[in-house]
Design a protein around this motif. Sequence first.
Motif, PDB file in Angstrom:
ATOM      1  N   HIS A 158      56.062  74.025  68.479  1.00  0.00           N
ATOM      2  CA  HIS A 158      55.055  74.020  69.540  1.00  0.00           C
ATOM      3  C   HIS A 158      54.925  75.458  70.037  1.00  0.00           C
ATOM      4  O   HIS A 158      55.928  76.100  70.349  1.00  0.00           O
TER       5      HIS A 158
ATOM      6  N   ARG B 110      42.584  70.708  63.115  1.00  0.00           N
ATOM      7  CA  ARG B 110      43.728  70.253  62.327  1.00  0.00           C
ATOM      8  C   ARG B 110      43.537  70.707  60.895  1.00  0.00           C
ATOM      9  O   ARG B 110      42.408  70.869  60.425  1.00  0.00           O
TER      10      ARG B 110
ATOM     11  N   MET C 297      49.494  70.187  61.176  1.00  0.00           N
ATOM     12  CA  MET C 297      49.204  71.355  62.026  1.00  0.00           C
ATOM     13  C   MET C 297      48.006  70.994  62.874  1.00  0.00           C
ATOM     14  O   MET C 297      46.926  70.695  62.350  1.00  0.00           O
ATOM     15  N   ARG C 298      48.211  70.974  64.183  1.00  0.00           N
ATOM     16  CA  ARG C 298      47.128  70.700  65.130  1.00  0.00           C
ATOM     17  C   ARG C 298      47.045  71.858  66.115  1.00  0.00           C
ATOM     18  O   ARG C 298      48.068  72.350  66.587  1.00  0.00           O
ATOM     19  N   ILE C 299      45.822  72.260  66.400  1.00  0.00           N
ATOM     20  CA  ILE C 299      45.599  73.377  67.318  1.00  0.00           C
ATOM     21  C   ILE C 299      44.558  72.958  68.354  1.00  0.00           C
ATOM     22  O   ILE C 299      43.536  72.369  68.005  1.00  0.00           O
TER      23      ILE C 299
ATOM     24  N   TRP D 188      45.492  79.037  73.022  1.00  0.00           N
ATOM     25  CA  TRP D 188      45.706  78.280  71.791  1.00  0.00           C
ATOM     26  C   TRP D 188      47.054  77.580  71.892  1.00  0.00           C
ATOM     27  O   TRP D 188      48.088  78.215  72.096  1.00  0.00           O
TER      28      TRP D 188
ATOM     29  N   GLN E 207      49.488  75.138  69.666  1.00  0.00           N
ATOM     30  CA  GLN E 207      49.687  74.672  68.306  1.00  0.00           C
ATOM     31  C   GLN E 207      50.901  73.751  68.241  1.00  0.00           C
ATOM     32  O   GLN E 207      51.971  74.093  68.744  1.00  0.00           O
TER      33      GLN E 207
ATOM     34  N   PHE F 102      53.036  71.456  65.296  1.00  0.00           N
ATOM     35  CA  PHE F 102      53.158  71.368  63.855  1.00  0.00           C
ATOM     36  C   PHE F 102      54.569  70.969  63.454  1.00  0.00           C
ATOM     37  O   PHE F 102      55.495  71.019  64.275  1.00  0.00           O
TER      38      PHE F 102
ATOM     39  N   ILE G 224      54.268  82.320  64.249  1.00  0.00           N
ATOM     40  CA  ILE G 224      53.042  82.080  65.015  1.00  0.00           C
ATOM     41  C   ILE G 224      53.057  82.872  66.316  1.00  0.00           C
ATOM     42  O   ILE G 224      52.059  83.499  66.686  1.00  0.00           O
TER      43      ILE G 224
ATOM     44  N   THR H  96      49.995  85.373  66.537  1.00  0.00           N
ATOM     45  CA  THR H  96      48.897  84.939  67.400  1.00  0.00           C
ATOM     46  C   THR H  96      48.469  86.019  68.391  1.00  0.00           C
ATOM     47  O   THR H  96      47.272  86.279  68.535  1.00  0.00           O
TER      48      THR H  96
END
Length: 164
Positions: free
Chosen positions: A4, A81, A91-93, A108, A110, A112, A129, A133
């Motif tokens: 996360h 996703r 993976m979901r954002i 953002w 995320q 996953f 990430i 990011t």
Amino acid sequence: MPGHTENQIIVRAPMDLVWSRTNDVADWPNLFTEYAAAEVLEDTGDRVLFRLTMHPDEQGRVWSWVSERELDPATRTVVARRVETGPFEYMRIRWTYHEVDDGVLMRWTQDFAMKPEAPVDDAGMTERINTNTPIQMNAIKRVLEAEAAALPAAGTGTRAEESS
């Protein structure tokens, strides 16, 4: 344990510019430094299916996958996703945009999980990430703030310009 991350940045630009440019997936290679190509496969207006291709990594590998974005302009949120998950189990954002005094707060989030055979585990991907990011957000910020600075200021036209 699933990964996360939450990252945010303030972009000093109008909401409409930030929203429209960051949701123009076909143009992402001009916003993100990591993408070599973005191909829109399907666009229904509020849903975009697309393929992203990254620049080669340190080992010369080129990563590519298909993702889907669902846009909600009324709430200024996007849920995305990965459809082709690659090394991810999922993976979901979630992208959120909020107007603030200085511009737009773009966040953002995320969530996953990595597959057991992935080259990194959840903790390793979380670190990657959280390192990458901010780099990508700052690249977007630079582009959009430069575009905003080039916009004509509201109400600065002369009478001759306004009447023509």
